[in-house]
Design an enzyme around this catalytic site. Structure first.
Site, short mmCIF file in Angstrom:
data_model
loop_
_atom_site.label_atom_id
_atom_site.label_comp_id
_atom_site.label_asym_id
_atom_site.label_seq_id
_atom_site.Cartn_x
_atom_site.Cartn_y
_atom_site.Cartn_z
N HIS A 129 0.84 -1.21 0.00
CA HIS A 129 0.00 0.00 0.00
C HIS A 129 0.87 1.25 0.00
O HIS A 129 1.05 1.91 1.01
CB HIS A 129 -0.95 -0.02 1.20
CG HIS A 129 -2.07 -0.98 1.03
ND1 HIS A 129 -2.13 -2.21 1.68
CD2 HIS A 129 -3.15 -0.95 0.21
CE1 HIS A 129 -3.21 -2.85 1.30
NE2 HIS A 129 -3.85 -2.13 0.41
N ASP A 180 -5.66 5.42 -1.05
CA ASP A 180 -4.97 4.72 0.05
C ASP A 180 -3.93 5.60 0.73
O ASP A 180 -3.02 5.08 1.39
CB ASP A 180 -4.28 3.46 -0.48
CG ASP A 180 -5.21 2.23 -0.51
OD1 ASP A 180 -4.97 1.32 -1.34
OD2 ASP A 180 -6.16 2.18 0.29
O1 D5N Z 1 -7.11 -8.72 1.24
C1 D5N Z 1 -8.01 -8.93 0.19
C2 D5N Z 1 -9.37 -9.09 0.80
N1 D5N Z 1 -9.32 -10.18 1.77
C3 D5N Z 1 -10.64 -10.21 2.43
C4 D5N Z 1 -10.64 -11.36 3.43
O2 D5N Z 1 -10.37 -12.60 2.76
C5 D5N Z 1 -9.10 -12.61 2.09
C6 D5N Z 1 -9.01 -11.46 1.08
C7 D5N Z 1 -8.05 -7.77 -0.80
N2 D5N Z 1 -7.07 -6.76 -0.48
N3 D5N Z 1 -7.37 -5.73 0.30
C8 D5N Z 1 -6.29 -4.94 0.33
C9 D5N Z 1 -5.29 -5.49 -0.46
C10 D5N Z 1 -5.80 -6.67 -0.93
C11 D5N Z 1 -5.08 -7.62 -1.78
C12 D5N Z 1 -4.54 -7.22 -3.00
C13 D5N Z 1 -3.84 -8.13 -3.81
C14 D5N Z 1 -3.66 -9.44 -3.38
O3 D5N Z 1 -2.99 -10.42 -4.08
C15 D5N Z 1 -2.33 -10.16 -5.31
F1 D5N Z 1 -3.25 -9.85 -6.25
F2 D5N Z 1 -1.42 -9.18 -5.17
C16 D5N Z 1 -4.19 -9.85 -2.16
O4 D5N Z 1 -3.98 -11.16 -1.83
C17 D5N Z 1 -4.34 -11.55 -0.50
C18 D5N Z 1 -3.43 -12.65 -0.05
C19 D5N Z 1 -4.06 -13.91 -0.61
C20 D5N Z 1 -5.54 -13.63 -0.67
C21 D5N Z 1 -5.74 -12.12 -0.51
C22 D5N Z 1 -4.92 -8.94 -1.35
ZN ZN Z 2 -5.95 0.18 -2.77
#
Ligand code: D5N
Ligand code: ZN
Length: 345
Positions: free
Chosen positions: A84, A125
């Site tokens: 971020h 962000d």
């Molecule tokens: O965290 C995510 C939402 N969560 C909600 C609860 O269940 C798991 C997923 C979305 N989010 N929010 C901020 C950043 C990201 C986010 C952005 C790129 C992500 O992966 C890749 F594409 F780089 C990412 O991956 C995580 C680790 C594995 C699964 C999710 C997450």
């Molecule tokens: Zn964002």
């Protein structure tokens, strides 16, 4: 030696200019390269370029120096988190810009709506602390207290963005009249607050409704009614939310860098939780993670459901991007097998 140094510097600036030019109409520009060549100022370089390319500064008589001061102040307020950070902001800005050019949106949005959507993407962000809303709530942080546990990060990002406008020489909204300023502020607040993952399911619901209604009223030639301000605002919210979740739809080498970054950011939160004797959040334990399996789940249960309906609304321009998601998923699936072996090994 001096001549060599200058020649190399000149070549880097030419390469940077070419990369920035490609942000006009390319999906998947290597913004890590832009970061490296721009002395770690990708957001200022790309935002200035895109706002000028869209003629937004001229349309609203915004002085280039004022916009430069504002976007530089915003970029400086992004922290050096693994994920971020200002490169992520640039990524979401450029993806939002790209999708606003989809043919289905031709003659739909006003200049003010475009300005608000791209402004929201750039600031969405700002000052992110590299931990989740849940962590801020669990640790009774000042931010959670200030925002009563409701969209804590997202409220902070949009408040800080508007506070930055009152920094000396940074008021890019000074030339808007009262009505424009009121509408702009409403749109930016709603778009940034809509990037809260807790609103994810609502995005899918609204998009499904919109696609269904358009399908039934076959008369509607242009799929989106430019007169319907509510529909347009919901589309802009989903456009930036999709851009925020677009990493798995980018060329594999970029997607994998974003995955490494988000995992490192999650793992650092897990380290903090361990040191505070808090329960380690899901996906945040660096000792016990299966990166490919969690990406498969992220694609199958979070990213694909959203982008599948988004691509139906925005056909045919979304197809090339959906194809990248499909090929990335195949690659990830192939790695799950080898990753299992590694763990079993
Ligand atoms: O965290 C995510 C939402 N969560 C909600 C609860 O269940 C798991 C997923 C979305 N989010 N929010 C901020 C950043 C990201 C986010 C952005 C790129 C992500 O992966 C890749 F594409 F780089 C990412 O991956 C995580 C680790 C594995 C699964 C999710 C997450
Ligand atoms: Zn964002």
């Amino acid at each position: 030696v001096e001549r060599l140094r200058l020649t190399r510097k000149l070549n880097m600036n030419i390469f940077l200019a070419q990369l920035i030019e490609s942000t006009n109409d390319t999906w998947g520009v290597d913004l890590f390269e832009v970061d490296a060549l721009s002395n770690h100022r990708p957001l200022t370089h790309v935002a200035l370029h895109l706002f000028k390319q869209r003629n937004i500064l001229k349309q609203f008589q915004i002085r280039e120096l004022t916009f430069f001061k504002f976007i530089s102040a915003i970029e400086a307020k992004y922290r050096n988190n693994p994920y971020h950070n200002n490169i992520h902001a640039t990524d979401v800005l450029q993806a939002s810009h790209h999708m606003l050019n989809f043919s289905v949106f031709k003659n739909v949005f006003t200049e003010l709506e475009v300005f608000a959507a791209l402004f929201a993407a750039a600031v969405h962000d700002v000052d992110h602390p590299g931990v989740t809303n849940q962590y801020l709530i669990n640790t009774n942080s000042d931010l959670a207290i200030l925002y009563n546990d409701e969209s804590v990060l997202e409220n902070h990002h949009v408040t800080l963005a508007f506070q930055t406008l009152s920094t000396e020489g940074c008021d890019v909204l000074s030339t808007l009249n009262r009505k424009q300023h009121q509408m702009f502020r409403k749109m930016v607040i709603s778009v940034v607050l809509a990037t809260d993952m807790s609103k994810h399911i609502q995005h899918i619901g609204h998009l499904k409704t919109m696609v269904e209604i358009r399908r039934l009223s076959s008369s509607a030639s242009s799929i989106i009614d430019p007169e319907n301000a509510e529909d347009k605002l919901q589309i802009l919210q989903s456009l930036v939310h999709c851009s925020d979740l677009s990493n798995p739809l980018k060329p594999l080498n970029l997607y994998l860098q974003w995955t490494d970054r988000i995992m490192e950011e999650f793992f650092r939160q897990g380290d903090l939780e361990k040191s505070l004797n808090l329960e380690v959040s899901p996906l945040c334990d660096r000792e016990n993670s299966n990166i490919c399996k969690s990406q498969m789940g992220f694609i199958d249960y979070v990213v694909h459901p959203l982008w599948e309906i988004w691509s139906r609304l925005t056909q045919p321009d979304c197809q090339p991007i959906m194809d990248i998601l499909e090929s990335n998923r195949v690659w990830i699936a192939s790695q799950v097998l080898t990753e299992d072996d590694k763990h079993d090994g």
